[in-house]
Every structure is written in C-alpha cells, then in structure tokens.
Write an enzyme that holds these catalytic residues in place. Structure first.
Site, PDB file in Angstrom:
ATOM      1  N   PRO A 104       0.828  -1.221   0.000  1.00 56.20           N
ATOM      2  CA  PRO A 104       0.000   0.000   0.000  1.00 56.20           C
ATOM      3  C   PRO A 104       0.855   1.260   0.000  1.00 56.20           C
ATOM      4  CG  PRO A 104      -0.812  -1.582   1.620  1.00 56.20           C
ATOM      5  CD  PRO A 104       0.488  -2.115   1.120  1.00 56.20           C
ATOM      6  N   GLY A 105       0.472   2.216  -0.833  1.00 59.58           N
ATOM      7  CA  GLY A 105       1.157   3.502  -0.864  1.00 59.58           C
ATOM      8  C   GLY A 105       2.360   3.575  -1.774  1.00 59.58           C
ATOM      9  N   THR A 106       2.643   2.517  -2.539  1.00 64.68           N
ATOM     10  CA  THR A 106       3.829   2.539  -3.395  1.00 64.68           C
ATOM     11  C   THR A 106       3.590   3.252  -4.721  1.00 64.68           C
ATOM     12  OG1 THR A 106       3.193   0.311  -4.123  1.00 64.68           O
ATOM     13  CG2 THR A 106       4.889   0.474  -2.420  1.00 64.68           C
TER      14      THR A 106
ATOM     15  N   GLU B 230      17.736   5.222  28.104  1.00 60.28           N
ATOM     16  CA  GLU B 230      18.095   5.573  26.725  1.00 60.28           C
ATOM     17  C   GLU B 230      19.603   5.750  26.569  1.00 60.28           C
ATOM     18  OE1 GLU B 230      15.828   5.189  24.639  1.00 60.28           O
ATOM     19  OE2 GLU B 230      14.195   5.106  26.098  1.00 60.28           O
TER      20      GLU B 230
ATOM     21  N   THR C 153      -1.872   3.232  -8.125  1.00 53.11           N
ATOM     22  CA  THR C 153      -2.930   4.053  -8.719  1.00 53.11           C
ATOM     23  C   THR C 153      -2.337   5.271  -9.419  1.00 53.11           C
ATOM     24  OG1 THR C 153      -4.441   3.325  -6.974  1.00 53.11           O
ATOM     25  CG2 THR C 153      -5.091   5.246  -8.266  1.00 53.11           C
TER      26      THR C 153
END
Length: 630
Positions: free
Chosen positions: A197-199, A418, A202
């Site tokens: 998705p998103g590559t 951290e 469309t």
C-alpha cells in the site's frame, strides 16, 4: 444530491397528507347545508310546504313553498308517493345514473398504488446506485478519465523506474502498434500492478492515462459486486462493450482482489455473485469472443489471494511489481513533492531520504505535507530543515507528549535507560550510527534512541543481529547497574519482546543457530479453509522444541552479557550522557559522539562537564549513587 433527496421526500410527505385528507371523509365534497332529515321532510309534506320533488333512487331533491331547496335520503316507504299525491306535490322521477369514471377519477383511484411503485423504484436506485434509469442495475460504473482535469504524466511518478518501463511499453504499443506487430508481437491483454500500500500503483495508472492518447476507463473492484446475483457479470459485459466502442482503450480496475479472489473457497457452492462476476471477467479477457484493443490494467496489494486463472498468460500477461523505493528513489519522490511547497535551498533531500528507510511514496508525500503544516503553524513563510526533522520524528515515532507529567525519578530512569541503548550502540562495531536520542515521550514510548542506516539493507549478517540484541538489552542493563535489581521497571518490556522475536527468527527461520543448524522450524503454516486463513500447527518433537527454547535463551543472554560488559566498562560515559539527556532532552548523533569521545558538550556549556577525579560528582548533582551489579 442531498437537496434532490430532500425535495423528493418533501413531495412524498405532501402527497401523503393530501391523500389522507381527501379519503378520510368521502362526503366532505358534498354540500350539507340544504340537507334535512327524513322526519323533517315528512313534517314539511304534512304541513303542505313542499311544492316539488325529484326522486332518484332513495335520494330526494325538492323545492319548498318559500323557494328554498332541500335534499334528503328516503328509506323504502311504500306510502310516500301516496302522501305526496294527496298534498298536491309535483313529482318527477329519474333512474340512478351509471356514469363512466372520468380520467381524473381513474388517476385518483390509482394514485396510491402509483405512489408506492415510485417510492420503491426510488429506494432501489439508491441501494443499487445504477445509472441509466431505475432498471439500469446491470450498467457498468466505469468512468472515462478526463485528461484535462488533474492530468498526471510519467514525470510525476518517481522511484519506481522499472515499473515505469514496463507500462511505458504498453503506452507505446497503443500509440504505435505497427512497431511491435511488424515482428509478430501481440498487444498485451492485461497488466497487473502488484505492490505494498502507498507505493504508487494508482498514481502509475493515472500516469498511463495522461501519457496514452486513448480512452481510459477507471473502476473499482467493489463496483462490480452487488446484492443481486448476476448484476456483477452484467456490468462486466457492459464495461467491455464500452471498451469495444472506444477501442483501442485502457480499463483500470483498482483493488481487483475484491472480485478476483480464488474460487471454490466460499460457501456459495461456486454460484455466488462474486464468482459469477469473476467467471464473466475471465471469459471477456480471453474466451471465444476476444476483445482486441481493450487492455486491462489492475492493481492489488494481495496477489496471493487472486484466482490462478486470472494470472495465467493470455489474461494478465505481465505482472509489474511496484516495490518500496530505495534511497535514490525516495530522493526523486521527495523532489516531486517539494515542488508544491516553498522551502530553503540548503535542504539536502538526500539526507532526508537516507533518514526514511522503508517509506513508501505515500509516506514521503505525507512527510512533506507535515513539514509544510508545521511551518504554517509556526507562522513561517518558508519550510526549513527543522520542520522536516520534526515531521519525520512525528511520522516515525509519533507526536511529542510534552504535556505528559513525569516525576524527576521517572525522568532520570528514562535518561539512563536511553543512555544505555546509546552507549552500547556506540561501542558495537556492527551497529548503525545513532541519529537521535530523546527522553521526550512520543506515542507509547517515554523515550527512544533512533539509529540511521547509511544505506538500504537487503539482508543482515549474524554480527549485526547480535549487535542489535545487545543494543536492545542496553536499557535494562543500565537500569540494573544504576538503580539496582529491585528498582528495575517494565520500561524494557518492548525491548525484550523485540529481542525475543529476533532471536526466535534467527533460530527457526534464518538457520543461524550452530546447535540446530540451517533448518527451518516454522511455528505454524497458514492454509485457506472456507475463504479464511487458518494457522495449522507444525509438530516438533519435545526434544527439538526444548533445544529451540534453549538456543533462543542463549542468544538473548549473549546480548545481555555483551551489553553488561560494555556499560560496566563505560560507566562514566553512561553518567555523562544521561545527565546531558536530562538537561537537553534531545541530542543528535553527532552531539552524542562529541560528548562521549571528545568530551565536547552541546552549546559549549562547560558547567555540565564531569570531573574525572570525583566518581560520584556526576551523580551527586542529581542525587543518585551508582549501584554496580556483577
């Protein structure tokens, strides 16, 4: 459309009220002002005031002596005529009229039924969404693209060069078919765009529409399937009929997996609406009556669920993989999107691309948009590198939660946690460089250390995996060394979970265990049953399962020991970095390197330097004493 529906409902309500008022009292139209009761009529006859009557069935109309008119209803009285004759009343009689109903009367009597039919048709059109009238359910919903509105070309598509070359050949075939047919080549029937998705699947299809000088129809896979069996197949036929009229043309089907799933996995016995639609699509693409000049381009991110008959040569002749872009592709995509915003010229998009591994084209577009929104929120007229960094952190790690209330003890623990990750990262040769460390809460995390790979990685070595294991354990080890075992928190739960998953993958999938060898021990295998993916447990012997668990524990313990060794030897660096994080909250990788290796503090603040001769001075200012656990 909402106004139209509202007006339709208004007309229906108005007509319903009118019909109710009209039919609730049929005698409302009769003038009752001159109507008298029968007993009063007899009294008037006896008094001699009735001059003339007209009898029509049981209805009597007449004139009194004073000239007024009256009407009444008479029962079957056999003596009535005799009474009227004796009083000298002029009598006239007429039969009942059998009038033919007028056209208005017919329409009025049929109006309720017609109204019900009209309301039913209205609701059916709303449910089906069909065009071409109330009975146009079987018409195709494919829309012809208007190239003048939002035209997209191949220049607007970046980062997927190989996919562009594949579809450019299709466009060139449509423009000059003789170039290929001269050598015996045939026009391809279908082209399947496959990718995450998103590559940009469309977007690539829209670019084909912008480049090709042929009609381009677009439709979604879900537009075929409706509640009535046979509607989808009818729409497929109509879609190809439209394609034949505009041949040569391109038909783009987005999310084809909605209609192209494998047959035989459902409960409809192979006769449900979706399978009939798929069968019709297969026949139209390559059957007895082939559709020359109609090219189907489809997009999906689930090629594994598509029917094999749909993927065979002759239907979708080629599959174009639209993969996630690499660093060069991400840089090109960013160059396309930054054309729409105003930014400073000193922004290096290569650095931004390097810091966004795994981003798709849609993610990068969102990143640029977030940077522009952040600049606008700060009332800036131009986007700077600071907004890009903040947007990247927001997209990757979540928005800052500065309003979150943390006690001083929690801040100190987060800072050392951290700092433990960062110190182990610096001392592991196979680790990626540190990009940023922060103790500002983002998303679900109270803080994080972000690494930035120098290049995109397609695989990882055993040395890199063990380094990541040690880095994951660095936070827990730092808590144990500084605060003691009894003060260790659940803050390292996600680190431990990731380390365990990574160790399990090393043993069971990657074959990186020397004890078990290069053998895949899959936890479970998925199979399709009744249209659903069902996990089937793969059996392992008890001895093998025990060895797998021991190897996973051994890998995790090795990472723990490496982290403990590093942090024990670099305890001063741990104190130094934790104190700097408490002061600055966020440090870049370069600032961390300068602080640890060169003793150079951010902004040259000398008051943060730690005196080497006083081991406890670094902790004395913050009220902590080191607790070293061996």
């Amino acid at each position: 459309m909402n106004l139209k529906n509202l007006a339709m409902w208004g007309v229906i309500v108005f007509l319903t009220i009118g019909l109710y008022n009209m039919f609730k009292n049929p005698q409302s139209s009769i003038n009752k002002k001159d109507t008298i009761i029968f007993s009063e009529f007899l009294s008037e006859v006896d008094n001699g005031r009735v001059v003339e009557v007209q009898i029509q069935g049981n209805n009597i109309h007449g004139i009194l002596s004073n000239g007024s008119r009256f009407s009444t209803y008479s029962p079957n009285d056999p003596n009535l005529i005799e009474k009227l004759t004796n009083k000298g009343v002029s009598i006239s009689a007429a039969p009942l009229e059998e009038k033919m109903p007028s056209l208005f009367g017919v329409l009025l009597s049929w109006f309720p039924m017609l109204l019900l039919i009209a309301v039913w048709i209205f609701f059916m059109r709303q449910m089906q969404g069909g065009k071409g009238g109330a009975m146009g359910f079987g018409r195709s919903k494919a829309k012809m693209m208007n190239e003048l509105k939002g035209k997209v070309t191949f220049n607007d598509v970046a980062g997927i060069e190989e996919a562009k070359e594949e579809v450019e050949e299709v466009v060139e075939f449509l423009k000059d078919p003789k170039k290929f047919s001269r050598l015996g080549g045939k026009i391809p029937r279908g082209c399947l765009l496959v990718g995450a998705p998103g590559t940009g699947k469309t977007l690539l299809a829209r670019a084909i529409a912008g480049e090709a000088d042929v009609p381009f129809f677009t439709i979604s896979g879900s537009d075929f399937v409706e509640m009535f069996v046979g509607v989808g197949a009818s729409r497929v036929r109509d879609m190809f009929e439209q394609g034949k009229k505009h041949s040569p043309c391109i038909i783009f089907i987005d999310e084809i997996d909605a209609v192209g799933r494998s047959r035989g996995a459902g409960l409809g016995g192979g006769n449900d609406e979706r399978e009939q639609t798929l069968n019709q699509l297969l026949v139209e693409m390559d059957g007895f009556d082939t559709n020359e000049g109609v090219i189907i381009i489809a997009a999906t991110n689930r090629p594994d669920v598509l029917d094999p008959a749909l993927l065979r040569p002759g239907r979708f002749d080629r599959q174009v993989v639209v993969s996630l872009p690499d660093i060069l592709g991400r840089e090109k995509i960013l160059k396309v999107h930054v054309k729409k915003i105003s930014m400073t010229p000193d922004i290096n998009l290569r650095i931004v691309a390097r810091g966004t591994p795994g981003f798709s084209g849609a993610d990068l577009a969102n990143l640029v948009n977030e940077a522009a929104l952040l600049a606008a929120r700060k009332n800036k007229r131009i986007v700077t590198y600071t907004e890009f960094e903040e947007a990247k952190d927001k997209v990757m790690m979540g928005a800052e939660r500065r309003s979150m209330v943390m006690t001083e003890e929690e801040k100190k623990l987060t800072a050392y946690h951290e700092a433990g990750h960062a110190i182990v990262t610096i001392n592991e040769k196979a680790a990626h460089p540190i990009h940023k460390a922060t103790i500002i809460p983002r998303g679900r995390a109270l803080g994080m250390v972000m690494q930035l790979p120098e290049r995109d990685e397609l695989s990882q070595t055993r040395e890199q995996l063990h380094a990541q294991m040690a880095i994951a354990m660095g936070g827990r080890v730092a808590e144990e060394i500084i605060f003691g075992e009894d003060k260790v928190t659940t803050g390292a739960s996600s680190d431990i979970e990731q380390a365990t998953k990574r160790a399990r993958a090393m043993v069971m999938k990657a074959g990186l265990s020397k004890e078990l060898g290069p053998v895949a021990y899959g936890e479970n295998e998925e199979e399709v049953f009744l249209g659903r993916s069902v996990a089937r447990q793969q059996h392992m012997s008890e001895e093998t399962s025990r060895k797998v668990d021991l190897e996973i524990r051994k890998i995790v313990d090795k990472g723990y020991d490496r982290a403990k060794k590093v942090l024990t030897e670099k305890l001063d660096d741990l104190h130094k970095l934790a104190k700097a994080l408490l002061t600055y909250e966020t440090l870049t990788g370069e600032e961390i390197e300068n602080l640890v290796n060169k003793n150079v503090y951010p902004a040259n603040k000398e008051d943060l330097k730690v005196e080497d001769e006083d081991q406890g001075s670094a902790l004395g200012s913050i009220g902590l004493k080191p607790k070293i656990v061996h």
